[in-house]
Design an enzyme around this catalytic site. Structure first.
Site, PDB file in Angstrom:
ATOM      1  CB  SER A   1      -0.915   0.015   1.234  1.00 62.29           C
ATOM      2  OG  SER A   1      -0.151   0.196   2.413  1.00 62.29           O
ATOM      3  CE  LYS A   2       0.405   8.643  -0.124  1.00 59.54           C
ATOM      4  NZ  LYS A   2      -0.565   9.755  -0.227  1.00 59.54           N
ATOM      5  CD  GLN A   3      -1.663   4.061   3.760  1.00 60.09           C
ATOM      6  OE1 GLN A   3      -1.866   3.053   3.076  1.00 60.09           O
ATOM      7  NE2 GLN A   3      -2.224   5.229   3.496  1.00 60.09           N
TER       8      GLN A   3
END
Length: 289
Positions: A234-236
């Site tokens: 994910s972006k995170q």
């Protein structure tokens, strides 16, 4: 029944390999069944949206040879539809305001499938306060069951495992659970192919479908791509964006992750020839559970 599938990314950044797997799986399942494949941009939460990400996602899909049917739908243009559905549920006396903070819920709750189970603190509230408040829907403890194409029979009792869940946040934004149900019904989606991280959300969506009189699509939840630490890409977790300059290899890697077995020579061809092979040879029974 004509097959209508969809891919619904959030524009919080460029496509990474995990989102590509979901896109490829939904695309192949739709097109191998001679169905339609729609693209919907889930951009309700404008604070999380990265400027230009939606356009970049669509360009990436195009460069990878993926062709969607119909116009692109943006959730941010459809809030009137979510409000209409909310009014229907309010007329059934199933909606109530909630002023609880996250800390208050966490301090007084047991842990459920996706965090603290809402304890029903505001369930008997009969008035709508002037201060900021979320809107929750009353749940019941009857089992909601569905059969996932890959994962088999699933059963969930919302009241004890999830609690009354939010349909509109205290900042006025509609929650994903309501928006996705309204969108899938309005777009006549018959098959939902998406990541297994949303498997536990499906009973909530089926509950809303039943209340609103919507049909329930067939669900297939694909395995999740993780990094070396076991975290979902994910972006995170700083997932790298798709490298479209090497798009064919990315597509081959995606179908291999989904258990398919493209011949070695496919990498020497073109993206168009890859899709021709993939449409003819898609076997969902090979997808890992």
């Amino acid at each position: 029944m004509n097959y209508r599938g969809r891919f619904a990314p959030s524009p919080t950044g460029p496509l990474h390999f995990g989102s590509l797997v979901a896109a490829v799986g939904s695309y192949l399942d739709a097109k191998s069944n001679r169905g339609e494949w729609l693209v919907r941009i889930e951009d309700l939460d404008r604070q999380r949206e990265v400027p230009g990400a939606a356009t970049e996602i669509l360009k990436t899909l195009e460069r990878l040879g993926m062709e969607w049917d119909g116009e692109i739908v943006h959730q941010s243009d459809r809030t009137h539809l979510y409000q209409d559905a909310l009014h229907v549920l309010q007329s059934m006396e199933l909606i109530y305001p909630c002023t609880c903070s996250r800390k208050e819920i966490s301090d007084s709750s047991i842990m459920g499938l996706q965090g603290p189970v809402y304890p029903g603190t505001c369930r008997d509230t009969r008035y709508f306060p002037s201060e900021a408040h979320a809107l929750r829907i009353r749940t019941h403890d009857d089992a909601i069951e569905f059969k996932d194409v890959l994962e088999g029979l699933h059963s969930q009792r919302l009241q004890r495992e999830v609690g009354d869940f939010v349909l509109r946040r205290s900042d006025g934004l509609f929650a994903y659970q309501l928006a996705v149900v309204v969108d899938d019904a309005q777009q006549h989606i018959t098959h939902v192919v998406r990541g297994a991280d949303l498997l536990s959300s499906t009973p909530r969506q089926i509950y809303l479908q039943q209340l609103l009189g919507y049909p329930t699509p067939q669900y297939m939840h694909l395995p999740i791509v993780t990094n070396e630490r076991g975290e979902k890409l994910s972006k995170q977790t700083h997932a790298a964006p798709i490298d479209v300059s090497d798009g064919l290899q990315q597509l081959v890697d995606a179908v291999r992750f989904l258990g398919q077995a493209p011949p070695a020579e496919i990498i020497e061809g073109t993206i168009a020839s890859f899709w021709q092979w993939a449409f003819k040879n898609w076997q969902k029974n090979r997808i890992p559970h």
